[in-house]
Design a protein around this motif. Sequence first.
Motif, PDB file in Angstrom:
ATOM      1  N   CYS A 310       0.884  -1.236  -0.106  1.00  0.00           N
ATOM      2  CA  CYS A 310      -0.051  -0.078   0.226  1.00  0.00           C
ATOM      3  C   CYS A 310       0.846   1.395   0.085  1.00  0.00           C
ATOM      4  O   CYS A 310       1.662   1.381   0.917  1.00  0.00           O
ATOM      5  N   CYS A 313       0.249   3.224   3.629  1.00  0.00           N
ATOM      6  CA  CYS A 313       0.542   3.006   4.749  1.00  0.00           C
ATOM      7  C   CYS A 313       1.672   1.745   4.801  1.00  0.00           C
ATOM      8  O   CYS A 313       2.412   1.541   5.855  1.00  0.00           O
ATOM      9  N   ASP A 315       1.461  -1.125   4.055  1.00  0.00           N
ATOM     10  CA  ASP A 315       0.748  -2.745   4.342  1.00  0.00           C
ATOM     11  C   ASP A 315       1.309  -3.426   2.994  1.00  0.00           C
ATOM     12  O   ASP A 315       0.930  -3.025   1.941  1.00  0.00           O
ATOM     13  N   CYS A 328      -6.361  -1.151   0.051  1.00  0.00           N
ATOM     14  CA  CYS A 328      -5.695  -1.825   1.363  1.00  0.00           C
ATOM     15  C   CYS A 328      -6.639  -2.270   2.420  1.00  0.00           C
ATOM     16  O   CYS A 328      -7.561  -1.603   2.883  1.00  0.00           O
ATOM     17  N   CYS A 331      -5.500   0.147   6.039  1.00  0.00           N
ATOM     18  CA  CYS A 331      -5.869   1.564   6.198  1.00  0.00           C
ATOM     19  C   CYS A 331      -6.867   1.932   5.355  1.00  0.00           C
ATOM     20  O   CYS A 331      -7.679   3.238   5.489  1.00  0.00           O
ATOM     21  N   PHE A 333      -7.234   2.386   2.215  1.00  0.00           N
ATOM     22  CA  PHE A 333      -6.839   3.309   1.018  1.00  0.00           C
ATOM     23  C   PHE A 333      -7.240   2.516  -0.284  1.00  0.00           C
ATOM     24  O   PHE A 333      -7.025   1.377  -0.408  1.00  0.00           O
TER      25      PHE A 333
HETATM   26 ZN   LIG Z   1      -2.870   1.035   3.433  1.00  0.00          ZN
END
Ligand SMILES: [Zn+2]
Length: 366
Positions: A310, A313, A315, A328, A331, A333
Motif C-alpha cells: 500500500c 501505509c 501494508d 488496502c 488503512c 486506501f
Molecule cells: Zn494502507
Amino acid sequence: MNMDRTIKLKLGVSEEDKETLKKTITLFNTVFNEVAQYGFEHKTHSKVSIHHATYKDIREKYPELPSSLVQGARDIACEALKGVKLKRIPVAKTFSSIRYNQRVITYYLKTESVSIATVNGRIKATFNIPECYRYYIDWEVRSSTLKYDIKKDAFFLHVIFRKESPEHSGNRILGIDRGIVNIAVCSNNVFFNGKSIKNVRGKYAYLRKQLQSKGTKSAKRLLKKMSRKERRFVTDTNHCISKTIVNMPYNIFALEDLTSIRVQNRKGKDFNRKLNSWAFYQLAQFFEYKAEALGKRVIYVDPRFSSQKCSKCGDIRKSNRKGSSYHCRDCGFQIHADLNASRNIAQAGISCLSRVSVNNPNVATI
Ligand SMILES: [Zn+2]
C-alpha cells in the motif's frame, strides 16, 4: 562527459550515383587489403611507417580515390592489424562498410542532404531524419560509416552524433510503472494506456493466425512484413511516451529493475510477460537516452512488492490487489493498482537516493 548517439540514415541516390558509390566502396576495400597485406608482411601496424611505405604507390595506382579515403582505408587497416596482433591478415570484403572522416563528408541536416566524396568527385544524397531524432540536428557529427546493403540495393550511413551531457540538477522524482494494459503510469497521476497498441496487436494477432494456417511462401513473407510493422508501431509509441514523460518537471525517473536477480522471487504470469517483453526494455532505453540529453536521469529500483504494497501505509498483502484496483485491508486506501505501484516505485527511488547521497539534505518530494 559526452553522450554519443548512433543513427542510421537511408540514402536517396540516383542510379548513376549508386554505381559511383559502389565503385568507391570497392576501391576503398581494395586499398584496405593492400595495406593490410603490407603491414602483415612487414610486421607493423604503425600508421606512420605504413603511410610512408605505401601512400605514394597507392595514390598512383588508384588516382581516382580521394586521398582522405586512402588515408581512411590505411587507418582502419592499421587498427585491424593491431586488433589481430599481426597474427593474420585482416580482410575486407568487396562491399564491407567504409568509414568517412569529416573532411570527405558534409552534412546539411536542416535540408536533409549530405555531400560525399567518391571516385567521381562529390555526390549529393538525401535522407530523412525521423521526427524522434530531430534533436540531433545541433549535435556534432563524430563519425560516419557508409554501408551498402546488397539485398536491398540501398546505401545507409551510420552516423555518430556527440554532445556534452548537461549537468545533473535537482532531485524531483517521478515513479513510473510499466505495464501491458497501461504502458506507463506515473506517480503524478498521468496514465498512458496501451489501448491503441492493444488494438493494433490484436489485429495483427488475428491476421497472423489466418496466415499461419495457410503456410504458403507468400503468407510467410506477409507475416514477416507484418511483424516489422507491428514492432515499428510499438517503437513509435515508446518514443512518444518517453518523450512526453522526460519533459515533465522531474529530474529523476524511477523504474523497476526488471533484470535484477531478486525479481525471480516474484512469480506470476503477468510479471513473466513483463520480463520477456522487448517493448519494456526498449521503453527504458528510450527513457535513459532522452533523460540524459536533458541533464536528467533514470534510476532502477527493487521491484519486489511494488504491486502488493500500500503506497499510503506500507501494508504488504497480495489480496489488496484485484486486477486493476488496489484496496488496502489495513488503512482502507483505494487507488488504481498501477498508480499505487508507480507511487511505490517513486518512494523506493527516494529511499534509494537518500541512501546514496547522505550529504544531500534535500530529500526529494513527489
Ligand atoms: Zn494502507
